[in-house]
Write an enzyme that holds these catalytic residues in place. Structure first.
Site, PDB file in Angstrom:
ATOM      1  N   HIS A 121      -3.432  -3.300  -6.215  1.00  0.00           N
ATOM      2  CA  HIS A 121      -3.589  -2.844  -7.599  1.00  0.00           C
ATOM      3  C   HIS A 121      -2.851  -1.523  -7.765  1.00  0.00           C
ATOM      4  O   HIS A 121      -3.069  -0.576  -6.995  1.00  0.00           O
ATOM      5  CB  HIS A 121      -5.075  -2.646  -7.931  1.00  0.00           C
ATOM      6  CG  HIS A 121      -5.311  -2.280  -9.366  1.00  0.00           C
ATOM      7  ND1 HIS A 121      -5.312  -3.197 -10.383  1.00  0.00           N
ATOM      8  CD2 HIS A 121      -5.546  -1.066  -9.957  1.00  0.00           C
ATOM      9  CE1 HIS A 121      -5.556  -2.590 -11.534  1.00  0.00           C
ATOM     10  NE2 HIS A 121      -5.684  -1.293 -11.296  1.00  0.00           N
ATOM     11  N   ASP A 157     -11.454  -5.632 -10.756  1.00  0.00           N
ATOM     12  CA  ASP A 157     -10.914  -4.521  -9.951  1.00  0.00           C
ATOM     13  C   ASP A 157     -12.010  -3.579  -9.480  1.00  0.00           C
ATOM     14  O   ASP A 157     -11.824  -2.353  -9.435  1.00  0.00           O
ATOM     15  CB  ASP A 157      -9.850  -3.740 -10.751  1.00  0.00           C
ATOM     16  CG  ASP A 157      -8.727  -4.627 -11.256  1.00  0.00           C
ATOM     17  OD1 ASP A 157      -8.457  -5.645 -10.611  1.00  0.00           O
ATOM     18  OD2 ASP A 157      -8.154  -4.315 -12.322  1.00  0.00           O
ATOM     19  N   CYS A 720      44.176  36.582   0.289  1.00  0.00           N
ATOM     20  CA  CYS A 720      43.244  36.710   1.409  1.00  0.00           C
ATOM     21  C   CYS A 720      43.947  36.794   2.757  1.00  0.00           C
ATOM     22  O   CYS A 720      43.441  37.412   3.688  1.00  0.00           O
ATOM     23  CB  CYS A 720      42.239  35.562   1.402  1.00  0.00           C
ATOM     24  SG  CYS A 720      43.001  33.942   1.304  1.00  0.00           S
TER      25      CYS A 720
END
Length: 927
Positions: A121, A157, A720
């Site tokens: 469920h 249930d 760089c």
């Protein structure tokens, strides 16, 4: 990685004879797993065929030769049908497993087996008893969801609990998403685990508590009550998405709403109003969807709408639905249409002939048929990446073919990219510059509408206002990138199609290369001709290079000692990491973006990029071109903003899996620490440098002068790998300096857009001020300033090309990087090769280096002993997209360019220890 689970039966203390009662893919998976566990399935009891098609559970069981019973009902007028019960009892089941069952099963069947019956469920019982448990979990706004496996009794249930598993309910979960994410996969595992517990005699029976018990009826399609908060409306819509559907009356017809999500209420809503009877205020059709308002004034967004005739459209297209003209098919497209007609016929077997007007769903197709149809399209046209929603929105065969053809042509009616340009007539052209953040495929304002001015270094004037990203913007961008990677078409796309998109992006960049170079010139001060060749030109090359890598990223097989006689197979698999953050500097704004982003995309990652705050414009123009190239939403996100805010949040963000950074060593260390503390994300760092260039007396003097100047003054020294210190053999020192000064005096300083300009402005005012201070320090320490060292007296941020001699090893300018047009020259004595090598390596940096000599033995000796990631021999600045680039020591680690990176390597079947190797150098040699 864990070894793949064997399909052999798993050992258990008891095997059972099981009857599986139910239906659906869920039932099919439970059935398969029970068989793997070695249980005997004595019978499968499922529903009758629908429209000539068997339920997946029945199909699987029939394939295995398991008896299948398809009873239309088990009871009649409240009484069990004895013939049905008798057939069931004849199977001799010891346990009934009901994974998903829509029929009423009599208690004579429930209680008959020795172990009784268990039922799956999809809620945390006793909450949400009833047949629509998932719907009500969402409608009530539960923060926790999950499933229960319980022992069946005569209540609804209410039986004792055997086991439960819970999960978080996400704010925008729908029935479909929570089912696919948790309730289906974990539910199958949980149901099978419950059977194992029963087989081992360890299954509990826990009485359900009365407290907290709820029962809700079967959810039916119902109209929306608008007198609720935005959150309640959102919960109602998502709780009914896709079945049974929440509807309202719009323009006199029932319209069903799908794809709801809550909206940040601080964002302004712009669009066309849509009157909805009963709503507190009109909805607004926006480019993102339909914005709805709760009675609390807060908002939600609906993505899709469905009309009474079954036609579904994107909510953003509401006022344009049905307006697009049909496209005429080419011969190749007609062949594709014929193939798809055959596919439709095979799916809709109950339909005698597929007409253009045949409706997929009205002809009996279900959700599994949608999945099959999408996969069938991929088999026949891999570049046509469909989503399930595309089928729901194009339900007739004619509409479906038109949609597929438009996608194949790249004309699939995607919402138009809206760009609020800043336009300027400059450099004999009109440049159009986006200036907002780029998040999830849209240009948007920053939170609170915050902006800043980006400055043209040529004259110090503002170019435009640019959106200034805030922390919430970073979170939105990362969320978009994560969704694009995990749920979007980018993550599902095959590598060759990914490469095709990147090639298309490179082509668009080439079409706009003059515009990109002009933007780079006015935003960073790069000389236009250099920007065209290097800043932009190499960026285009980089995307083309990595586009070619997309379908060549491969793992390897590894022989292991245990491979025989057990025939074990061990192999590696290279996979994308996920969301990658990129933080780039201001010296090469577009090229640094390309070096890292192209590699990320080739590997299949998604990107959140922070350009330098002072140079955001080419990154934003790139975002526009990426969107026009067809890269899906969320794959690329661009966030101009401060490093302290945006960069820090990216470093800290738990959903970022790698961060690539180019910048100062100081900031790199901070980023590395933040990445480690946050989630140990991978880092690649390209940091500071003080690259030595050694010039021996046997060099080719003119070339050494020319290349020596390039090594320092290239891109205004904002480079760089610039030679931070030149060591010149004493016998040629004075001549070398004389020739350099002569050439420096010839350099034209001026407007970077002037084609004759050699030397443009420094990038920004703060950097110019640092260069002035740097040179003042050199003079104070006793170095000889031969030329330059001052700001040029004109508007803008211009600095004179500078030459220092008599620089001693202890001086500040001998040890620290200027990152500007400053040549630092030191002498070394003839013949003292090892001593000059010692001096050259006496730095914490190791990014690049160089040597000029005609003696090949000396060149090899020196290049082998220079501690740098790149060594140039008789040349300089010769980087290439195919050669890996990166540094040693405090210049960082990790490589850009070269083979595709930004990948994780998965080891399958075995845990293997990594080998730690010394980083390799790249040597450029010119004889």
């Amino acid at each position: 990685q864990h070894p793949r689970q064997s399909s052999m039966p798993r050992p258990f203390s008891a095997r059972m004879r099981i009857a599986v009662i139910g239906q659906s893919l869920f039932g099919q998976e439970v059935y398969k797993e029970l068989r793997k566990d070695g249980h005997t399935i004595v019978g499968v009891f499922t529903i009758p065929d629908k429209d000539g098609k068997a339920d997946p559970l029945a199909t699987e069981a029939e394939k295995d030769g398991v008896p299948v019973f398809k009873f239309p009902r088990w009871r009649l007028k409240g009484q069990a049908i004895q013939e049905v019960v008798t057939q069931y009892k004849a199977t001799g089941a010891e346990l009934n497993v009901l994974p998903f069952c829509s029929q009423f099963i009599p208690m004579e069947v429930i209680d008959h087996p020795r172990h009784g019956s268990i039922i799956y469920h999809p809620s945390l019982l006793p909450r949400h008893r009833g047949a629509s448990a998932i719907n009500w979990t969402l409608i009530h706004g539960d923060k926790k969801g999950g499933f229960t496996v319980f022992w069946a009794d005569d209540g609804l249930d209410t039986g004792p609990i055997l086991l439960q598993r819970e999960c978080d309910v996400e704010p925008n979960d729908t029935v479909n998403t929570i089912y696919k994410r948790f309730l289906f996969p974990e539910g199958v595992k949980g149901t099978v685990e419950a059977v194992r517990l029963i087989a081992e005699g360890k299954a509990p029976k826990i009485t359900q508590p009365a407290e907290g018990a709820t029962y809700e009826c079967i959810q039916k399609k119902d109209n929306i009550d608008w007198n609720q908060s935005a959150e309640a409306l959102h919960n109602w819509i998502r709780g009914n998405d896709k079945v049974p559907g929440a509807w309202a009356e719009v323009d006199g017809q029932k319209v069903t709403f799908y794809g709801s999500s809550l909206v940040d209420n601080g964002t302004a809503v712009n669009g066309q109003p849509l009157e909805i009877p009963g709503a507190s205020q009109p909805g607004i059709v926006t480019k993102s969807g339909l914005v709805l308002f709760g009675n609390d004034g807060k908002t939600l967004l609906v993505k899709n709408l469905q009309f009474e005739d079954g036609k579904m459209i994107a909510a953003a297209q509401y006022f344009r639905s049905g307006s697009s003209a049909a496209v005429e098919l080419t011969e190749e497209e007609k062949t594709f249409a014929v193939q798809m007609r055959v596919v439709w016929q095979s799916i809709l077997s109950n339909v005698s002939q597929i007409e253009d007007s045949t409706d997929f769903f009205k002809s009996g197709a279900a959700s599994m048929d949608v999945v099959r149809l999408v996969e069938e399209v991929k088999l026949r046209a891999s570049s046509c990446q469909l989503q399930n929603e595309d089928v729901y929105m194009n339900t007739t065969f004619q509409d479906f073919i038109q949609m597929c053809v438009r996608k194949l042509r790249g004309e699939d009616d995607e919402e138009e990219l809206v760009v609020d340009y800043v336009s300027k007539n400059i450099n004999n052209m009109t440049i159009k510059m986006p200036h907002q953040l780029f998040i999830n495929g849209e240009f948007v304002d920053a939170e609170g509408g915050k902006t800043y001015k980006t400055i043209n270094p040529t004259d110090g004037t503002a170019i435009c206002d640019v959106s200034l990203a805030q922390i919430s913007d970073v979170d939105r961008a990362v969320a978009a990138a994560k969704e694009a990677f995990e749920e979007g078409e980018w993550g599902k796309m095959n590598p060759r199609d990914r490469g095709r998109l990147i090639y298309r992006l490179a082509d668009l960049m080439e079409e706009h290369q003059e515009e990109l170079a002009t933007i780079e010139a006015i935003d960073s001060g790069a000389v236009y001709t250099l920007a065209l060749k290097t800043h932009v030109g190499m960026s285009i090359q980089t995307f083309r290079y990595f586009a070619g890598w997309c379908d060549k990223i491969q793992g390897s097989t590894i022989p292991i000692n245990q491979a025989r006689p057990n025939r074990n197979l061990t192999f590696t698999k290279k996979e994308p990491m996920g969301v990658c953050a990129i933080v780039i500097p201001w010296n090469y704004p577009l090229m640094m973006l390309a070096w890292k982003t192209a590699a990320c995309l080739a590997a299949g990652n998604t990107v959140v990029l922070k350009p330098a705050q002072v140079t955001p414009l080419t990154a934003l123009k790139f975002a526009e071109l990426a969107a026009r190239a067809g890269l899906p939403k969320g794959v690329i996100n661009i966030l101009p903003g401060s490093g302290a805010l945006v960069g820090q949040r990216l470093s800290d963000h738990p959903d970022v899996r790698k961060l690539g950074f180019t910048g100062s060593t100081e900031i790199g260390k901070h980023i590395m620490k933040s990445c480690a503390v946050s989630n140990v994300k991978k880092v690649s760092l390209e940091l500071g440098g003080k690259s030595p260039l050694i010039i021996f007396s046997d060099c080719e003097m003119d070339k050494a002068v020319r290349m020596g100047m390039s090594s320092v003054f290239f891109n205004k020294g904002e480079n760089c790998i610039a030679a931070g210190r030149l060591f010149v053999e004493d016998s040629i020192h004075d001549l070398f300096v004389q020739k350099v000064v002569e050439e420096v005096k010839k350099m034209k300083i001026g407007d970077p857009l002037d084609r004759s300009t050699d030397h443009g402005p420094q990038n920004h005012k703060a950097h110019l001020d640092k260069l002035v201070e740097y040179c003042q320090t050199g003079v104070k320490e006793g170095a000889t300033l031969v030329c330059g060292g001052r700001q040029v007296q004109r508007p803008g941020f211009f600095f004179e090309p500078t030459v220092f001699t008599d620089v001693q090893d202890h001086m500040y300018i001998a040890k620290e990087e200027s990152f500007g047009p400053v040549m630092i020259i030191s002498k070394f004595k003839s013949g003292e090769v090892d001593d000059v090598l010692r001096r050259a390596n006496a730095t914490e940096y190791g990014l690049a280096s160089g040597v000029f000599t005609r003696d090949i033995s000396k060149a090899l000796y020196v290049s082998e002993r220079l501690n740098a990631g790149t060594v140039f021999v008789n040349t300089y600045n010769k980087t290439d997209v195919a050669a890996p680039f990166g540094g040693f020591k405090q210049s960082g680690f990790g490589k850009d360019l070269g083979k595709a990176n930004y990948l994780s390597v998965d080891f399958i079947c075995q845990n293997l220890s990594h080998l730690y190797l010394k980083q390799s150098s790249t040597v450029f040699f010119r004889l």
